[in-house]
Design a protein around this motif. Sequence first.
Motif, PDB file in Angstrom:
ATOM      1  N   THR A 684       1.583  -9.047   9.468  1.00  0.00           N
ATOM      2  CA  THR A 684       2.809  -8.290   9.769  1.00  0.00           C
ATOM      3  C   THR A 684       3.042  -7.194   8.739  1.00  0.00           C
ATOM      4  O   THR A 684       3.442  -6.086   9.095  1.00  0.00           O
ATOM      5  CB  THR A 684       4.027  -9.229   9.822  1.00  0.00           C
ATOM      6  OG1 THR A 684       4.100 -10.010   8.631  1.00  0.00           O
ATOM      7  CG2 THR A 684       3.940 -10.157  11.015  1.00  0.00           C
ATOM      8  N   PHE A 685       2.786  -7.461   7.467  1.00  0.00           N
ATOM      9  CA  PHE A 685       2.961  -6.416   6.455  1.00  0.00           C
ATOM     10  C   PHE A 685       1.894  -5.332   6.592  1.00  0.00           C
ATOM     11  O   PHE A 685       2.152  -4.155   6.328  1.00  0.00           O
ATOM     12  CB  PHE A 685       2.948  -7.005   5.051  1.00  0.00           C
ATOM     13  CG  PHE A 685       4.330  -7.313   4.533  1.00  0.00           C
ATOM     14  CD1 PHE A 685       5.060  -6.370   3.846  1.00  0.00           C
ATOM     15  CD2 PHE A 685       4.893  -8.547   4.769  1.00  0.00           C
ATOM     16  CE1 PHE A 685       6.329  -6.640   3.387  1.00  0.00           C
ATOM     17  CE2 PHE A 685       6.173  -8.842   4.305  1.00  0.00           C
ATOM     18  CZ  PHE A 685       6.899  -7.891   3.611  1.00  0.00           C
ATOM     19  N   ALA A 686       0.697  -5.721   7.009  1.00  0.00           N
ATOM     20  CA  ALA A 686      -0.357  -4.722   7.206  1.00  0.00           C
ATOM     21  C   ALA A 686       0.029  -3.724   8.280  1.00  0.00           C
ATOM     22  O   ALA A 686      -0.419  -2.561   8.264  1.00  0.00           O
ATOM     23  CB  ALA A 686      -1.671  -5.403   7.571  1.00  0.00           C
ATOM     24  N   VAL A 687       0.881  -4.132   9.213  1.00  0.00           N
ATOM     25  CA  VAL A 687       1.320  -3.248  10.292  1.00  0.00           C
ATOM     26  C   VAL A 687       2.104  -2.049   9.744  1.00  0.00           C
ATOM     27  O   VAL A 687       2.184  -1.007  10.403  1.00  0.00           O
ATOM     28  CB  VAL A 687       2.170  -4.045  11.310  1.00  0.00           C
ATOM     29  CG1 VAL A 687       2.862  -3.131  12.301  1.00  0.00           C
ATOM     30  CG2 VAL A 687       1.284  -5.028  12.062  1.00  0.00           C
ATOM     31  N   LEU A 688       2.659  -2.163   8.530  1.00  0.00           N
ATOM     32  CA  LEU A 688       3.353  -1.019   7.926  1.00  0.00           C
ATOM     33  C   LEU A 688       2.439   0.197   7.824  1.00  0.00           C
ATOM     34  O   LEU A 688       2.914   1.331   7.749  1.00  0.00           O
ATOM     35  CB  LEU A 688       3.873  -1.383   6.535  1.00  0.00           C
ATOM     36  CG  LEU A 688       5.116  -2.275   6.464  1.00  0.00           C
ATOM     37  CD1 LEU A 688       5.405  -2.665   5.030  1.00  0.00           C
ATOM     38  CD2 LEU A 688       6.321  -1.569   7.072  1.00  0.00           C
ATOM     39  N   GLY A 689       1.136  -0.051   7.825  1.00  0.00           N
ATOM     40  CA  GLY A 689       0.185   1.051   7.718  1.00  0.00           C
ATOM     41  C   GLY A 689       0.180   1.988   8.911  1.00  0.00           C
ATOM     42  O   GLY A 689      -0.384   3.083   8.835  1.00  0.00           O
ATOM     43  N   ILE A 690       0.812   1.593  10.035  1.00  0.00           N
ATOM     44  CA  ILE A 690       0.834   2.498  11.182  1.00  0.00           C
ATOM     45  C   ILE A 690       1.821   3.630  10.977  1.00  0.00           C
ATOM     46  O   ILE A 690       1.746   4.655  11.664  1.00  0.00           O
ATOM     47  CB  ILE A 690       1.161   1.757  12.497  1.00  0.00           C
ATOM     48  CG1 ILE A 690       2.622   1.300  12.535  1.00  0.00           C
ATOM     49  CG2 ILE A 690       0.213   0.605  12.715  1.00  0.00           C
ATOM     50  CD1 ILE A 690       3.056   0.757  13.877  1.00  0.00           C
ATOM     51  N   LEU A 691       2.775   3.473  10.033  1.00  0.00           N
ATOM     52  CA  LEU A 691       3.693   4.561   9.726  1.00  0.00           C
ATOM     53  C   LEU A 691       2.986   5.540   8.797  1.00  0.00           C
ATOM     54  O   LEU A 691       2.314   5.128   7.851  1.00  0.00           O
ATOM     55  CB  LEU A 691       4.967   4.033   9.067  1.00  0.00           C
ATOM     56  CG  LEU A 691       5.825   3.111   9.938  1.00  0.00           C
ATOM     57  CD1 LEU A 691       7.032   2.605   9.157  1.00  0.00           C
ATOM     58  CD2 LEU A 691       6.288   3.830  11.187  1.00  0.00           C
ATOM     59  N   PRO A 692       3.136   6.850   9.030  1.00  0.00           N
ATOM     60  CA  PRO A 692       2.331   7.830   8.290  1.00  0.00           C
ATOM     61  C   PRO A 692       2.857   8.141   6.902  1.00  0.00           C
ATOM     62  O   PRO A 692       2.927   9.307   6.491  1.00  0.00           O
ATOM     63  CB  PRO A 692       2.413   9.064   9.206  1.00  0.00           C
ATOM     64  CG  PRO A 692       3.761   8.960   9.830  1.00  0.00           C
ATOM     65  CD  PRO A 692       3.989   7.482  10.059  1.00  0.00           C
ATOM     66  N   LEU A 693       3.249   7.127   6.154  1.00  0.00           N
ATOM     67  CA  LEU A 693       3.791   7.325   4.814  1.00  0.00           C
ATOM     68  C   LEU A 693       2.965   6.523   3.812  1.00  0.00           C
ATOM     69  O   LEU A 693       2.729   5.329   3.993  1.00  0.00           O
ATOM     70  CB  LEU A 693       5.258   6.888   4.750  1.00  0.00           C
ATOM     71  CG  LEU A 693       6.219   7.723   5.594  1.00  0.00           C
ATOM     72  CD1 LEU A 693       7.616   7.117   5.570  1.00  0.00           C
ATOM     73  CD2 LEU A 693       6.274   9.154   5.088  1.00  0.00           C
ATOM     74  N   VAL A 694       2.556   7.187   2.750  1.00  0.00           N
ATOM     75  CA  VAL A 694       1.699   6.555   1.757  1.00  0.00           C
ATOM     76  C   VAL A 694       2.384   5.353   1.128  1.00  0.00           C
ATOM     77  O   VAL A 694       1.764   4.298   0.934  1.00  0.00           O
ATOM     78  CB  VAL A 694       1.294   7.583   0.673  1.00  0.00           C
ATOM     79  CG1 VAL A 694       0.627   6.889  -0.508  1.00  0.00           C
ATOM     80  CG2 VAL A 694       0.357   8.629   1.263  1.00  0.00           C
ATOM     81  N   PHE A 695       3.673   5.483   0.799  1.00  0.00           N
ATOM     82  CA  PHE A 695       4.373   4.393   0.118  1.00  0.00           C
ATOM     83  C   PHE A 695       4.341   3.111   0.946  1.00  0.00           C
ATOM     84  O   PHE A 695       4.022   2.033   0.432  1.00  0.00           O
ATOM     85  CB  PHE A 695       5.816   4.793  -0.166  1.00  0.00           C
ATOM     86  CG  PHE A 695       6.631   3.691  -0.797  1.00  0.00           C
ATOM     87  CD1 PHE A 695       6.504   3.406  -2.146  1.00  0.00           C
ATOM     88  CD2 PHE A 695       7.509   2.934  -0.043  1.00  0.00           C
ATOM     89  CE1 PHE A 695       7.218   2.380  -2.733  1.00  0.00           C
ATOM     90  CE2 PHE A 695       8.236   1.906  -0.617  1.00  0.00           C
ATOM     91  CZ  PHE A 695       8.093   1.628  -1.969  1.00  0.00           C
ATOM     92  N   LEU A 696       4.673   3.211   2.226  1.00  0.00           N
ATOM     93  CA  LEU A 696       4.688   2.011   3.063  1.00  0.00           C
ATOM     94  C   LEU A 696       3.279   1.497   3.322  1.00  0.00           C
ATOM     95  O   LEU A 696       3.074   0.278   3.416  1.00  0.00           O
ATOM     96  CB  LEU A 696       5.404   2.305   4.376  1.00  0.00           C
ATOM     97  CG  LEU A 696       6.930   2.454   4.274  1.00  0.00           C
ATOM     98  CD1 LEU A 696       7.533   2.724   5.643  1.00  0.00           C
ATOM     99  CD2 LEU A 696       7.565   1.227   3.654  1.00  0.00           C
ATOM    100  N   ALA A 697       2.314   2.403   3.451  1.00  0.00           N
ATOM    101  CA  ALA A 697       0.929   1.956   3.623  1.00  0.00           C
ATOM    102  C   ALA A 697       0.467   1.180   2.392  1.00  0.00           C
ATOM    103  O   ALA A 697      -0.216   0.157   2.506  1.00  0.00           O
ATOM    104  CB  ALA A 697       0.016   3.155   3.868  1.00  0.00           C
ATOM    105  N   GLU A 698       0.869   1.649   1.202  1.00  0.00           N
ATOM    106  CA  GLU A 698       0.479   0.966  -0.031  1.00  0.00           C
ATOM    107  C   GLU A 698       1.174  -0.389  -0.155  1.00  0.00           C
ATOM    108  O   GLU A 698       0.559  -1.387  -0.553  1.00  0.00           O
ATOM    109  CB  GLU A 698       0.799   1.853  -1.236  1.00  0.00           C
ATOM    110  CG  GLU A 698      -0.106   3.073  -1.316  1.00  0.00           C
ATOM    111  CD  GLU A 698       0.225   3.979  -2.494  1.00  0.00           C
ATOM    112  OE1 GLU A 698      -0.634   4.785  -2.879  1.00  0.00           O
ATOM    113  OE2 GLU A 698       1.357   3.887  -3.016  1.00  0.00           O
TER     114      GLU A 698
END
Length: 741
Positions: A684-698
């Motif tokens: 579920t946290f890995a899904v944050l990577g679909i948003l195009p923001l480096v901070f949330l992807a990290e």
Amino acid sequence: MTKLDTTDAERNERGTVKRRRLPIFTVIALAIFAFVAGGFGGSFQGKLAEVQKNDNASYLPSSAESTIVSNQSANFLAVETIPGFVLFHRDSALTEADKSAINSAYGAIAGISGVDADGMQPTQYSADGTTASIFVPLVAKDGDASVAGDVLATTEQNVIDAAKQAAGDVEVLPAGPGGLLVAFIDAFAGLDGALLGAALLVVILILLVVYRSPVLWFFPLFSALLAIGLSSMVIYFLAKAELLTLTGQSQGILFVLVIGAGTDYALLLISRYREELHTYPNRFDAMIKAWRESAPAITASAVTVILGLLCLTFSQLNSNKSLGPVAAIGIACTYLVMMTFMPVALAATGRWVFWPRKPKVDHAADLTTHGMWGKIAEAVGSKDRPLWIGATVLLIILFAAGIGSLKTDGLTSTESFTNRPDAVVGQELYDSKFDPGAGAPAVITANADQADAVIKAASGVEGISQDPGAVCTQVDVAKVSELIKTNPAAVAQAAAAGCAPAAFTVAPIDGRTMINATLADSYDSPQALETVKRLRTAVHDVPGADALVGGSTATTLDVQAASVRDRNLIIPIVLVVIFLVLAALLRALLIPVILIVTVVLSFAATLGVSGFFFTHVFGFAGADQSFPLFAFVFLVALGIDYNIFLMTRVREETGEFGTRAGVLRGLAVTGGVITSAGIVLAATFAVLGILPLVFLAEIGFAVAFGVLLDTIIVRSVLVPALSHDIGKRIWWPSELARAKD
């Protein structure tokens, strides 16, 4: 028969369970409330964008220098604006027809609601003639009324649409703080759709594999949706009343946290329920027993996470300060739903939900004699010391291998996206064609009688533009707008000459005045941040000026400084809080220390791996200053969950079988469900990577990897092996430390 092979049926023959101690009717009443309130609250998910704040200024406390300047400078401006630009570009020189179209675009943009038309400036053309720039300030605050993020995004889109319609085939791009802010807001658009949908899909697939049932996955997922609805409703009203600050990143983290933590709680309860169904003929008796045995661990887990998140209220940054309550509300609502609605719904439905593997009353619930985790437990028992030493060495190697690559000195706005939105392309074009510091000057407020001395001091600072009119008293927009109507040529002549005449600048208010200083570099570049540091030193030293520096760059600088302060303060507080919770839960002092040390070691290893991947695999320019704090809070608070699930079961088994056998039994029984829970949370946290923001992807990568590392290495090997090696002393100073081992 060994202690590890002893079954629950042999330990305690039972067919019924006493129900009077469990507040059954209270649970049912709360279940009905959770269903109704969660269902009604679902409509508030889409409304959360209305109360989001995504600008740096809203993050800072009132004591920050840039916040003080913002409040003081508001006295000199009819409206507060966010500066922005619209660019018109051709690879070859713009034609006369293009310039005529650009003039038409200027008029169309000035008529758009939400644009400060009085603050617009004459069109500028690049030296090579290929690019034109129109300064378009967006109204961010009119009087006491702040403009919501979705309204700003709509205004910016209307500006770009009007410009494109007028410009024909000329390329049109947004730029400046306004364009980039809207790009951030757009990045969160559809958050409650795309992010939530992806998270749910991932969890459904994992639950299908875990449960091997086409039915059972529905109950934890539906319960998680109720929890999201309930928490969305509560957060909406609190944010609307300005009791907390909701940002796009807080909302994204809220959704994945509720789904991940909720599924964890569901897995633990359902696993225990299935275990008890092998003993109890009556499914309600089985659920009551499962609820009673699971409640301490799930409650302790929820309390630990909530208290850990609430430690963020010690933050200087409003975004961090409110992320704590936002996420804590999500966990509290999740706990309520998972401990009331879900068990009531499951028990009422019957055993068929486990189809095709419906549990039978066969007293075969003791999983310690079955499957992979029984073998893992035996291996841990036979090789405890080599295993915990090897796991520790591995974590240290992971930390050392990549920590040198982790750069947490911040990201520029253009570096903050994993893709290239038009605003990033436009900003890069603007910086290459025009004065990169224009449009977002440093703002200085000072005593009016020392204005000349402040201007002189600021003008001599390295990194301040040396062009005519680079450091000037703020222009009175109303006076200049009136002059434009009567004599536009005079305005253009005055602008070319440098600072505006005193007759067209703002009058002092309460003895203070406002000065703008144009930077030589782009407003959010590292060079601009260093310039503002020097500028503050220079103007602070002007005697009697009481000068303060704000503006977009200064705000970013203050946010970064507050992030570092928050990290250094909050991390120790979180550790103390978690230690106290563990000590109270486990009624011991040594094992809480062991658990915290192992989780911190796991966190350090995650930072090392993250640094390596961010730099050498993903190619990110760096990480935000707040990244270590966010990663720590989520990894430690959530990572300690699995140790709570493990050690509460170990303590339960220890009371009858001794510590070493209890460790092995606890690992064998909880291994499958906790690993499944870890995989769900990581996914579920890995899904944050679909948003195009480096901070949330990290953050998504760090939490996902850290949870898997904690689940597979720390909780499955390091903690049980170390506990088994130490033996009953882990319970010091409780009576268990003196019991049989």
